[in-house]
Scaffold this motif. Structure first.
Motif, PDB file in Angstrom:
ATOM      1  N   UNK A  43       0.860  -1.193   0.000  1.00  0.00           N
ATOM      2  CA  UNK A  43       0.000   0.000   0.000  1.00  0.00           C
ATOM      3  C   UNK A  43       0.893   1.239   0.000  1.00  0.00           C
ATOM      4  N   UNK A  44       0.409   2.343  -0.600  1.00  0.00           N
ATOM      5  CA  UNK A  44       1.244   3.543  -0.682  1.00  0.00           C
ATOM      6  C   UNK A  44       1.714   4.025   0.689  1.00  0.00           C
ATOM      7  N   UNK A  45       2.978   4.425   0.750  1.00  0.00           N
ATOM      8  CA  UNK A  45       3.555   4.975   1.977  1.00  0.00           C
ATOM      9  C   UNK A  45       4.131   6.342   1.661  1.00  0.00           C
ATOM     10  N   UNK A  46       4.330   7.115   2.716  1.00  0.00           N
ATOM     11  CA  UNK A  46       4.911   8.427   2.535  1.00  0.00           C
ATOM     12  C   UNK A  46       6.418   8.355   2.366  1.00  0.00           C
ATOM     13  N   UNK A  47       6.973   9.448   1.855  1.00  0.00           N
ATOM     14  CA  UNK A  47       8.431   9.538   1.725  1.00  0.00           C
ATOM     15  C   UNK A  47       9.086   9.362   3.096  1.00  0.00           C
ATOM     16  N   UNK A  48       8.441   9.922   4.111  1.00  0.00           N
ATOM     17  CA  UNK A  48       8.920   9.776   5.486  1.00  0.00           C
ATOM     18  C   UNK A  48       7.961   8.876   6.253  1.00  0.00           C
ATOM     19  N   UNK A  49       8.485   7.764   6.692  1.00  0.00           N
ATOM     20  CA  UNK A  49       7.629   6.791   7.366  1.00  0.00           C
ATOM     21  C   UNK A  49       7.856   6.853   8.871  1.00  0.00           C
ATOM     22  N   UNK A  50       6.775   7.203   9.548  1.00  0.00           N
ATOM     23  CA  UNK A  50       6.854   7.376  10.992  1.00  0.00           C
ATOM     24  C   UNK A  50       6.313   6.122  11.669  1.00  0.00           C
ATOM     25  N   UNK A  51       7.131   5.575  12.546  1.00  0.00           N
ATOM     26  CA  UNK A  51       6.663   4.457  13.370  1.00  0.00           C
ATOM     27  C   UNK A  51       6.515   4.991  14.786  1.00  0.00           C
ATOM     28  N   UNK A  52       5.310   4.904  15.297  1.00  0.00           N
ATOM     29  CA  UNK A  52       5.114   5.324  16.679  1.00  0.00           C
ATOM     30  C   UNK A  52       4.941   4.093  17.550  1.00  0.00           C
ATOM     31  N   UNK A  53       5.723   4.069  18.609  1.00  0.00           N
ATOM     32  CA  UNK A  53       5.692   2.908  19.493  1.00  0.00           C
ATOM     33  C   UNK A  53       4.580   3.076  20.527  1.00  0.00           C
ATOM     34  N   UNK A  54       3.730   2.074  20.604  1.00  0.00           N
ATOM     35  CA  UNK A  54       2.708   2.034  21.654  1.00  0.00           C
ATOM     36  C   UNK A  54       2.878   0.779  22.489  1.00  0.00           C
ATOM     37  N   UNK A  55       4.134   0.338  22.590  1.00  0.00           N
ATOM     38  CA  UNK A  55       4.437  -0.753  23.529  1.00  0.00           C
ATOM     39  C   UNK A  55       4.189  -0.264  24.950  1.00  0.00           C
ATOM     40  N   UNK A  56       4.249  -1.156  25.905  1.00  0.00           N
ATOM     41  CA  UNK A  56       3.846  -0.826  27.280  1.00  0.00           C
ATOM     42  C   UNK A  56       4.585   0.389  27.840  1.00  0.00           C
ATOM     43  N   UNK A  57       5.906   0.387  27.727  1.00  0.00           N
ATOM     44  CA  UNK A  57       6.684   1.483  28.321  1.00  0.00           C
ATOM     45  C   UNK A  57       6.355   2.816  27.650  1.00  0.00           C
ATOM     46  N   UNK A  58       6.326   2.812  26.319  1.00  0.00           N
ATOM     47  CA  UNK A  58       6.010   4.051  25.608  1.00  0.00           C
ATOM     48  C   UNK A  58       4.590   4.505  25.922  1.00  0.00           C
ATOM     49  N   UNK A  59       3.698   3.543  26.018  1.00  0.00           N
ATOM     50  CA  UNK A  59       2.296   3.885  26.287  1.00  0.00           C
ATOM     51  C   UNK A  59       2.168   4.580  27.641  1.00  0.00           C
ATOM     52  N   UNK A  60       2.767   3.995  28.682  1.00  0.00           N
ATOM     53  CA  UNK A  60       2.606   4.586  30.018  1.00  0.00           C
ATOM     54  C   UNK A  60       3.363   5.904  30.156  1.00  0.00           C
ATOM     55  N   UNK A  61       4.320   6.131  29.276  1.00  0.00           N
ATOM     56  CA  UNK A  61       5.059   7.405  29.323  1.00  0.00           C
ATOM     57  C   UNK A  61       4.506   8.438  28.336  1.00  0.00           C
ATOM     58  N   UNK A  62       3.297   8.211  27.851  1.00  0.00           N
ATOM     59  CA  UNK A  62       2.631   9.251  27.058  1.00  0.00           C
ATOM     60  C   UNK A  62       2.560   8.997  25.561  1.00  0.00           C
TER      61      UNK A  62
END
Ligand code: FES
Length: 150
Positions: free
Chosen positions: A66-85
């Motif tokens: 599927x089409x992606x942007x030139x800049x691909x952002x991965x946002x982490x929503x794993x447990x540690x990242x989730x609890x830290x905002x």
């Protein structure tokens, strides 16, 4: 990029059946995704069954159908990242770019996807933009980060 450019890329892989990944990578680097017609072209030029090209394109995370942007952002929503905002970071990103996770901006500059643990929890919350990590994020710094990739 039009189909002629794809043909030019594929000329160097003609009948090189063992180079499917390389060919797909070259095209992905230019188009940021692999349209179905391109998979057919790869199959024809390299003389590899379409089913094999398709299975490689869907097996590796580096490839997208599927089409992606030139800049691909991965946002982490794993447990540690989730609890830290992490969730707030994601909302801020979505507001700035006016897209949801899994989507690409109209100008094809950015796409966002959600991941679960990027393996650097010590600097959570974190996003990756292409190969660059941005850790210890705060919602108010998102705008400055995005500007770097405009
Ligand atoms: S939970 Fe986000 S990097 Fe580990």
């Amino acid at each position: 990029m039009d189909i002629e450019e794809v043909n030019t890329i594929l000329e160097k892989y003609k009948n090189k059946t063992e180079m499917v990944i390389n060919a797909l990578q070259d095209i992905q680097d230019r188009l940021y995704y692999l349209p179905e017609e391109v998979l057919k072209k790869v199959s024809e030029k390299l003389n590899v069954p379409l089913s094999r090209v398709y299975s490689i394109a869907t097996f590796y995370n580096a490839f997208s159908l599927v089409p992606k942007g030139k800049n691909q952002i991965k946002i982490c929503l794993g447990t540690t990242c989730y609890v830290r905002g992490g969730e707030g970071i994601m909302k801020t990103l979505e507001e700035h770019l006016k897209i949801k996770s899994g989507e690409t901006t109209e100008d094809k500059k950015f796409s966002i996807e959600t991941v679960h643990c990027l393996g650097c929890c010590s600097i959570a919350p974190i996003i990756m933009v292409n190969k660059g990590a941005h850790g210890r994020l705060r919602e108010e710094t998102i705008s400055d980060i995005l500007k770097k990739y405009q």
